[in-house]
Design an enzyme around this catalytic site. Structure first.
Site, mmCIF file in Angstrom:
data_model
loop_
_atom_site.group_PDB
_atom_site.id
_atom_site.type_symbol
_atom_site.label_atom_id
_atom_site.label_comp_id
_atom_site.label_asym_id
_atom_site.label_seq_id
_atom_site.Cartn_x
_atom_site.Cartn_y
_atom_site.Cartn_z
ATOM 1 N N ASN A 482 1.007 -1.170 -0.103
ATOM 2 C CA ASN A 482 0.062 -0.033 -0.185
ATOM 3 C C ASN A 482 0.765 1.119 0.168
ATOM 4 O O ASN A 482 1.414 1.605 1.230
ATOM 5 C CB ASN A 482 -0.920 -0.024 1.206
ATOM 6 C CG ASN A 482 -1.840 0.975 1.302
ATOM 7 O OD1 ASN A 482 -1.679 2.003 0.367
ATOM 8 N ND2 ASN A 482 -3.213 0.920 1.892
ATOM 9 N N ASP A 483 1.154 1.741 -1.215
ATOM 10 C CA ASP A 483 2.181 2.946 -1.461
ATOM 11 C C ASP A 483 1.580 4.048 -0.509
ATOM 12 O O ASP A 483 2.429 4.989 -0.410
ATOM 13 C CB ASP A 483 1.759 3.315 -2.549
ATOM 14 C CG ASP A 483 2.657 2.702 -4.019
ATOM 15 O OD1 ASP A 483 3.872 2.181 -3.380
ATOM 16 O OD2 ASP A 483 2.457 2.690 -5.084
ATOM 17 N N CYS A 484 0.260 4.119 -0.087
ATOM 18 C CA CYS A 484 -0.142 5.268 0.679
ATOM 19 C C CYS A 484 -0.057 5.192 2.230
ATOM 20 O O CYS A 484 -0.493 6.111 2.871
ATOM 21 C CB CYS A 484 -1.568 5.612 0.200
ATOM 22 S SG CYS A 484 -1.585 5.821 -1.489
#
Ligand code: GLC
Ligand code: GLC
Length: 809
Positions: A482-484
């Site tokens: 999850n890049d975020c």
């Protein structure tokens, strides 16, 4: 509401109106030359790299959304129209766009003329062929003019849209016969040019955009087409284009075909010029000659069809559910090929100048591709591994042309290294080719620092094993899958990228998701070590895995589901203790598919919680409740409005994880229910809500909290393609490649019915028939070439080329 239909026999999606809610696109090209093409003939072409070698110009962020393409204009004396409707948008008497595997066909009819465009990239050549066929379906003799149009991009697409002060003085072209050559920067450091040709004598041409369009016109009313004259002017600077004018007269019933070629040529440096300042056109002319007849085009087109027949025959199912057949046999595999080719670089949502080949993205794309062309998978694995750092970490992406890693979109995502194990294991299980593990591969593209691939995997493994936090869980670094989820970022100012701002590493923030990955791919790593005869390494790996497993079911368990992470203050993320974001999908799906908590009864609970808290009619949301406030300690995840993207959107990529997890528990009904919710063929009927193409997956569907619940975005380039194919082919239909042979273990809904499958694997064909007997899981009887065997794995024998497999569930 639908805007077309599937033509399963032709392997096409047929779009029957140009007014789809969004451009519905297709990809042409299999090797080095690629084009994107929309249902209204929009799009662009590039060679190898959408950023560095862009051939034609596209306008992003424009109105209408889809602006610029390869356009053909017909002025029939009563008006102007295009076979693909855009850009003139004259209402057509008939319109159809057929997107097929590696080609698109357009048909437009107006006032008794029918114009068809067949667009494809032939195998083995760096060009796109557009065959335009015009038929006079009226009773009268008809004379009209056809104009072609492409706008050149001055190669580097990023520079092309920024560096006007330089580039508007650089454009150069040549015209010879019916071919227009784009040679900007060829005089200096480029050894390549492009051309746009037609196999017919032309009645005029344009290469100066403003001459063709008129300085104040858009491409919907070009002066040359309106006034029915070309300017025959040679571009010098500004914006070079290529347009041909051809006057045509057709008797009633008569047809004429014209073969346009957009080609890319690289010359050897010592052979660049034909004479002073004149480019060496020989290779271009050979290509034009090669495809100068209908027969040659037909032959190349049918070779492309044969190529796809052969690829798609490697996994083919016949079940009672036509939507499963259609997705498995054509569209899902096709999208896997496209994601393999493009990674996250070029789509209508990825500009081709922002992101390149993602490390984790491409590793995962391989999971759905490796059965199609194992040799290319092998090459890709080695390319990706060559960007890894010596300490096991990875650049987050690399540029396809240079194959060199870069930190443009950050680095230090601690899940990245483990994905290299995932794809290598998939490749070796598919092919049995252990030699790849011994290939010498550089670190950070530096040949002086090369080591066998297996050593790269060891460093991937050890990176996680040696980067753990206070709870014995893996450190998250900049973020994990999850890049975020930016737990070490703490960004307070707009414009700071969440993926590059602040420290990439923190000693506290941990990821339960990476723990799940470590358990799954740690075991796969141990198996690879065993294949190499290194029992002690396998044992060491399994001991490390055990520790992380323990941490996952203790510190990583929240009571009813798995915790998502611990933040930099060691507070739980994705826990009932949180005010928002109490449960996340990723650790539930991945921990359970890795087998964590199955015997302890936690897995059942986790998946129940997913069903209760995250499920919607359009798919499973990534988290709940959505973040309504910006959380400094969490980063980008809380930056999106509720229901979009990583903030409680239906992130399609991790839906198959949950579906696979359900198969691990033998829940065929539920696994399939999840599969169907995001599967394009099942939601075709709601194309007006979903908006994106009904033949491919989108990265995200807006979640329940969003204003436009159910609306898709970011179609095509998403790991969803690979993971859903893994899910349906290996877990639901249950044909999973192991190191010793294919394992057969379907997990289907109770009412699925009998089905049969063909699988090509390591040079043999497996014809598999499954009697389901209303059972969701479990194989009662497995008969291979007439003999009943015990267990699920069909032992692979090198000299047996055909297997008849009868399965009773
Ligand atoms: C995008 C990225 C992928 C990432 C995912 C979740 O799809 O390409 O790398 O894992 O978003 O943030
Ligand atoms: C992924 C995520 C997106 C994020 C981006 C950053 O694409 O889906 O939300 O902004 O990565 O690179």
């Amino acid at each position: 509401m639908k805007y077309g239909y599937f033509d399963d026999k032709a392997r096409e999606y047929v779009i029957t109106t140009p007014k789809t809610p969004l451009p519905w696109i297709n990809y042409l090209g299999n090797e080095d030359f690629f084009s994107l093409v929309s249902n209204t003939c929009g799009g662009y072409s590039f060679y190898k790299d959408a950023k560095l070698l862009r051939l034609t110009r596209y306008r992003y962020n424009n109105v209408p959304f889809d602006n610029n393409g390869k356009y053909y204009y017909i002025n029939d004396g009563h008006g102007i129209w295009n076979p693909g409707w855009q850009p003139v948008k004259t209402p057509l008497d008939f319109y159809e766009c057929r997107h097929g595997v590696g080609y698109s066909r357009f048909t437009g009819k107006k006032r008794g003329l029918k114009a068809e465009v067949l667009a494809f990239v032939p195998l083995g050549d760096n060009c796109e062929i557009n065959r335009v066929t015009i038929t006079n379906e009226s009773e009268d003799k008809r004379s009209f003019k056809l104009f072609s149009y492409v706008e050149w991009c001055l190669w580097n697409a990023d520079d092309d849209m920024k560096n006007f002060q330089r580039l508007l003085s650089c454009g150069e072209v040549e015209v010879k016969g019916s071919a227009i050559y784009h040679k900007t920067e060829y005089r200096e450091r480029r050894d390549h040019y492009a051309f746009f040709s037609v196999n017919e004598k032309i009645d005029g041409f344009d290469t100066v955009r403003d001459d063709f369009l008129g300085a104040y016109n858009n491409n919907d009313e070009p002066d040359s087409v309106v006034l029915q004259r070309s300017n025959n002017t040679l571009a010098s600077g500004w914006s070079p284009i290529a347009s041909h004018q051809i006057c045509i007269t057709l008797e009633p019933g008569e047809s004429k075909s014209l073969i346009f070629i957009l080609g890319y040529i690289e010359n050897p440096r010592e052979n660049k010029w034909e004479s002073y300042g004149v480019i060496n056109k020989k290779p271009a002319e050979e290509l034009q000659e090669k495809y100068s007849t209908d027969e040659a085009v037909d032959k190349a087109f049918s070779a492309l069809g044969d190529y796809w027949d052969s690829l798609l025959s490697r996994y083919h199912v016949e079940s009672a559910d036509e939507k499963v057949n259609r997705m498995v046999n054509v569209w899902n595999q096709y999208q896997c090929m496209v994601t393999f080719n493009m990674s996250r670089s070029a789509s209508y949502y990825e500009s081709g100048i922002g992101r390149g080949m993602g490390f984790r993205d491409s590793c995962q794309d391989l999971l759905g591709f490796v059965h199609l062309i194992p040799d290319r998978a092998r090459e890709r694995i080695l390319d990706i591994a060559a960007t890894q750092f010596e300490d096991g970490r990875a650049y987050h992406q690399y540029q396809p042309l240079t194959k060199k890693g870069n930190s443009d979109i950050g680095s230090g995502f601690n899940d990245d290294p483990l994905w290299l194990i995932a794809c290598t294991s998939a490749y070796v299980r598919e092919t049995g080719d252990v030699s790849i593990l011994k290939e010498s591969v550089p670190f950070d593209n530096d040949d002086s620092k090369a080591a066998p691939l297996m050593d790269h995997l060891k460093r991937s493994f050890d990176f996680t094993a040696t980067h753990k936090g206070p709870h014995g869980l893996p450190l998250i670094g900049r973020a994990d899958w999850n890049d975020c989820l930016n737990l070490n970022c703490f960004s307070e100012h707009p414009g700071e990228s969440f993926q590059t701002f602040g420290p990439s590493e923190g000693p506290v923030a941990e990821s339960v998701f990476i723990a799940g990955m470590f358990v799954k791919y740690g075991e796969e790593y141990a198996q690879l070590a065993e294949l190499l005869g290194d029992e002690s390494e396998a044992k060491r790996a399994r001991d490390e895995v055990k520790k992380v497993y323990e941490a996952a079911i203790t510190a990583g368990w929240d009571g009813e589901w798995f915790v998502r992470a611990y933040d930099a203050h060691s507070n739980k993320v994705g826990s009932k203790e949180c005010e928002e974001g109490q449960i996340y999908i990723e650790p539930q799906g991945f921990c359970v598919l890795a087998g964590i908590g199955v015997k302890e009864g936690l897995a059942e609970k986790a998946l129940k919680s997913v069903e209760e808290r995250l499920d919607t009619k359009y798919g499973v949301m990534i988290l709940q409740p959505a973040y309504t406030k910006y959380h400094l300690e969490l980063g980008e995840v809380s930056s999106y409005p509720p229901g979009y993207k990583e903030n409680a959107g239906i992130f399609c990529h991790n839906n198959p994880w949950v579906s696979i997890a359900e198969t691990v528990l033998g829940h065929g009904d539920r696994a399939f229910e999840i599969y169907k919710k995001t599967c394009p063929a099942y939601i075709e009927e709601i194309s007006d809500v979903h908006c994106t193409e009904p033949y491919v997956y989108s990265q995200m569907v807006a979640g329940r909290d969003a204003k436009f619940f159910g609306q898709g975005k970011n179609s095509w380039l998403t790991g969803t393609a690979a993971w859903t194919f893994v899910n349906i082919s290996q877990y639901i239909l249950g044909v999973y490649p192991t190191h010793n042979g294919l394992s057969i273990n379907p997990c289907v809904p109770a009412d699925f019915g009998d089905f049969s499958l063909t699988r090509k694997y390591r040079g043999a064909v497996y014809n598999i028939t499954v009697k389901q007997n209303g059972s969701q899981s479990g194989v009662k009887k497995l008969i291979v070439n007439g003999k009943e065997i015990s267990g699920n794995v069909i032992p692979y024998e090198e000299n047996v080329k055909e297997y008849t497999v009868e399965v009773e569930m």
